[in-house]
Scaffold this motif. Structure first.
Motif, mmCIF file in Angstrom:
data_model
loop_
_atom_site.group_PDB
_atom_site.id
_atom_site.type_symbol
_atom_site.label_atom_id
_atom_site.label_comp_id
_atom_site.label_asym_id
_atom_site.label_seq_id
_atom_site.Cartn_x
_atom_site.Cartn_y
_atom_site.Cartn_z
ATOM 1 N N GLN A 110 0.974 -1.060 0.006
ATOM 2 C CA GLN A 110 -0.011 -0.135 -0.011
ATOM 3 C C GLN A 110 0.760 1.286 -0.022
ATOM 4 O OE1 GLN A 110 -3.605 -0.360 2.758
ATOM 5 N NE2 GLN A 110 -2.681 -2.195 3.248
ATOM 6 N N THR A 111 1.967 1.215 0.778
ATOM 7 C CA THR A 111 2.990 2.462 0.627
ATOM 8 C C THR A 111 3.436 2.702 -0.649
ATOM 9 O OG1 THR A 111 3.897 1.842 2.966
ATOM 10 C CG2 THR A 111 5.083 3.186 1.708
ATOM 11 N N ASN A 156 -3.598 -0.610 -4.691
ATOM 12 C CA ASN A 156 -5.022 -0.562 -4.388
ATOM 13 C C ASN A 156 -5.326 -1.888 -3.762
ATOM 14 O OD1 ASN A 156 -5.994 -1.878 -6.433
ATOM 15 N ND2 ASN A 156 -6.043 -0.124 -7.756
ATOM 16 N N SER A 157 -6.638 -2.081 -3.232
ATOM 17 C CA SER A 157 -6.979 -3.100 -2.760
ATOM 18 C C SER A 157 -6.977 -4.525 -3.805
ATOM 19 C CB SER A 157 -8.418 -3.015 -2.172
ATOM 20 O OG SER A 157 -8.580 -1.988 -1.361
ATOM 21 N N VAL A 178 -3.418 -5.441 -4.072
ATOM 22 C CA VAL A 178 -2.672 -6.239 -2.851
ATOM 23 C C VAL A 178 -3.334 -7.522 -2.992
ATOM 24 C CG1 VAL A 178 -2.801 -6.470 -0.432
ATOM 25 C CG2 VAL A 178 -2.604 -4.345 -1.554
#
Length: 275
Positions: free
Chosen positions: A173-174, A178-179, A182
């Motif tokens: 995420q860093t 996005n979701s 991931v």
């Protein structure tokens, strides 16, 4: 003095030690069979190995008068088709839902209780319901495998996803993921080898559900053949079929293990000879 816990057998030693229990079981069976046949030559409970080999050869080479097919290969093909379809559907559903519930807390809160409850329902108890809903055709048999195996796969994959280090998710995420990125780039590659391992563990249950369904309503299949001849106490058919099912299950397990080791060597790097 070297401790027992630190002694590891060689590759050949593992094969010898693994074969020893089977040799002992074979010797015990041979002794019991000879004793019973000596007391009663018409003994059918523990037939001689030569009798079972002869029967197995007939089943594997002679066509059935009723169907025109060779019983062993026809039964094997029918059972493997049902098993393969059921396990494939279970794996697809298990990976999809396990990935989503393992990575998305909102979905996990909604679906986890349902999956937990479904995993506690004995699949054999709802077999009559499946026959009523889907009839006695192929759908009911495949559905029984899916219902019995899928909840286990979902729970196992979800648990594995939750055990992954949080640092991986934070770093992704860093870097701007996005979701969905991931899920697909971080979780999915690590859940796929776990899916193969979980499927290996679930194969035993899948075979159980398949044999039970074929025993109740089928016109072919390994389970159908076993329960067809049980009324005649035809142990010379039943025991070779059980051994054949065991061999097929072992080969499927080894095939999945080999695929996993070839495709995901990093996953097995710390397993040693456990697989």
């Amino acid at each position: 003095m070297k401790r027992l816990i630190n002694i590891r057998p060689s590759r050949g030693g593992r094969w010898l030690l693994g074969a020893l229990p089977f040799v002992l079981l074979g010797l015990v069976y041979l002794g019991l069979s000879r004793a019973r046949l000596a007391a009663n030559p018409n003994e059918r409970l523990l037939p001689a190995p030569s009798t079972m080999l002869e029967t197995f050869h007939q089943l594997a080479t002679e066509a059935s008068v009723r169907t025109g097919t060779i019983p062993l290969w026809g039964d094997t093909l029918a059972s493997l088709e049902r098993l393969g379809l059921g396990v494939a559907i279970s794996a697809l559903i298990g990976l999809t839902i396990g990935l989503l519930t393992g990575g998305l807390p909102l979905l996990r809160a909604k679906l986890s209780p349902l999956v937990t409850v479904l995993s506690l329902v004995p699949p054999m108890a709802i077999l009559p319901v499946l026959f009523i809903a889907f009839g006695t055709g192929e759908m009911a048999k495949v559905a029984l495998i899916v219902i019995g195996v899928t909840p286990f796969l979902i729970r196992d994959l979800q648990s594995h996803a939750l055990r992954l280090p949080d640092e991986q998710l934070i770093k992704a995420q860093t870097l701007g993921a996005n979701s969905w990125q991931v899920l697909l780039r971080v979780l999915l590659p690590q859940l796929t080898p776990r899916l193969l391992a979980s499927t290996r563990l679930a194969l035993g249950s899948a075979w159980l559900f398949l044999i039970a369904a074929e025993a109740i309503a089928a016109q072919d299949g390994l389970g159908y053949r076993i329960f067809l001849v049980r009324r005649y106490l035809a142990m010379d058919v039943i025991l070779p079929y059980v051994a054949w099912i065991t061999l097929l299950a072992f080969l499927l397990d080894r095939a999945l293990a080999r695929v996993s080791q070839r495709a995901f060597p990093w996953y097995h790097a710390e397993e040693g000879d456990a697989s």
